[in-house]
Design an enzyme around this catalytic site. Structure first.
Site, short mmCIF file in Angstrom:
data_model
loop_
_atom_site.label_atom_id
_atom_site.label_comp_id
_atom_site.label_asym_id
_atom_site.label_seq_id
_atom_site.Cartn_x
_atom_site.Cartn_y
_atom_site.Cartn_z
N ARG A 37 25.50 -20.90 68.99
CA ARG A 37 24.31 -21.42 68.32
C ARG A 37 23.05 -21.17 69.16
O ARG A 37 21.99 -20.85 68.62
CB ARG A 37 24.48 -22.92 68.03
N LYS A 60 18.16 -24.59 66.82
CA LYS A 60 17.86 -25.77 67.63
C LYS A 60 16.64 -25.48 68.50
O LYS A 60 16.77 -25.18 69.69
CB LYS A 60 19.08 -26.16 68.46
#
Ligand SMILES: *Cc1c(COP(=O)(O)O)cnc(C)c1O
Length: 340
Positions: free
Chosen positions: A82, A184
């Site tokens: 991620r 993120k």
């Protein structure tokens, strides 16, 4: 190894300076070898890319002690992947995923004295962060970057069991369609601060964001994904390109499907159907599952049972997933990774 003299049972969620952090710098087109350092300070140019154009992303995971004394972490490969996706979207050089996992292990091992003992309910929060460090004045990506991982011991999210929370449907938006909601990035949090402070002042624990284009579909809160249980007992998970792919949520989906034999439906969820669900909760690394007791949709209150304890289906999922994390229930291969 002697543990630090800390009141493990009474830790909150605060930053504490620990002994070591891992640092690697990207310069002249490549990442250096990286190393552990005791220096908790970052010295930057006043013109560093991160300070002006917010070129930064981060991750969050936990290391903890299992009953047999092992220090482990949960699915660090997912955080590595991620972070790499976040970096690419922000035109930052991704930190190699294998090295990410090794660096997490290295920094946790070096700070083993800070890992809370088994049974304390506390854990060691691991925070990887990456940012543009070289000067940038015209709008452009930086040429140099720093990747850093530090750790800090944190207490259990809920002391004395999970209590359902009261949340509201937000009037502000979180992430534009085809924007950066699915990575993120620090910038996704900067814009949420005004709204979360306002929510807390008004007695809500969180804001639920809806899709900005039509304002009819549920996305997520500022820092956690949302899950529902419908009347038939299915796990219903909102689907949208601007929801951050929570590792906890993806683990919950796997647990529900493959271990609990539940039916999982991933689809668009409309605000107008909130009243049709029987259970609702938030999910993320910090709390695993945080039950939602009530939602305020502009004065219309939607209730999901008791405000005292977690609803039964979410409790079953929670017990199974935390059982896997604790090593008490056998989970899929590679989920619990031993560090030392
Ligand atoms: C980090 C985060 C989550 C939770 O992800 P986990 O991987 O489960 O910790 C959910 N939503 C947002 C916006 C986040 O930043």
């Amino acid at each position: 190894m002697e543990k630090k003299n800390i009141d493990w049972g009474n830790l909150g969620f605060n930053y504490m300076v620990t002994d070591y952090r891992y640092v690697s710098n990207f310069k002249d087109g490549k990442w250096d070898n990286g190393q552990l350092t005791k220096d908790d300070k970052v010295v930057l140019s006043e013109d560093a890319g991160v300070l002006h154009y917010c070129q930064a992303c981060f991750e969050g995971l936990k290391a903890y002690t299992t009953e047999n004394g092992d220090i482990v972490c949960f699915r660090p490969d997912m955080n590595a992947k991620r972070m790499s996706d976040s970096a690419k979207r922000l035109v930052m050089p991704p930190f190699p995923e294998e090295r990410f996992i090794e660096a997490v292990k290295e920094v946790v091992k070096a700070n083993a004295a800070w890992v809370p003992p088994f049974g304390s309910g506390a854990s060691l929060y691991v925070r990887p962060v990456m940012f543009g460090s070289s000067p940038v004045i015209g709008v452009a990506p930086a040429e140099e970057y720093q990747f850093r991982i530090f750790v800090t011991p944190v207490g259990p999210y809920f002391k004395g069991g999970a209590k359902p929370i009261f949340v509201r449907i937000s009037d502000f938006d979180r992430a534009a369609p085809r924007g950066t909601g699915d990575i993120k990035a620090g910038l996704n949090y900067a814009m949420s601060l005004y709204n979360i402070v306002d929510a807390h002042e008004k007695g809500y624990a969180e804001n639920i964001y809806v899709d900005p284009a039509t304002r009819t579909k549920i996305e997520e809160t500022g820092g956690a994904n949302i899950i529902f249980i419908d009347k038939e007992g299915n796990l219903v998970v909102p689907k949208s390109g601007s929801i951050l792919p929570s590792i906890t949520r993806r683990s919950i989906v796997a647990v529900a499907k493959d271990i609990l034999g539940m039916n999982v439906i991933e689809r668009e969820v409309f605000v107008s159907e909130l009243g049709d669900f029987v259970e609702c909760g938030l999910c993320g690394t910090a709390a695993v599952i945080s039950p939602i007791g009530k939602i305020d949709n502009h004065g219309e209150i939607i209730e999901y049972g008791s405000m005292d304890k977690m609803s039964p289906t979410l409790q079953k999922i929670y017990d199974t997933l935390t059982g896997i994390q604790a090593g008490k229930i056998e989970g899929p291969e590679g989920w619990v990774v031993k560090i030392c």
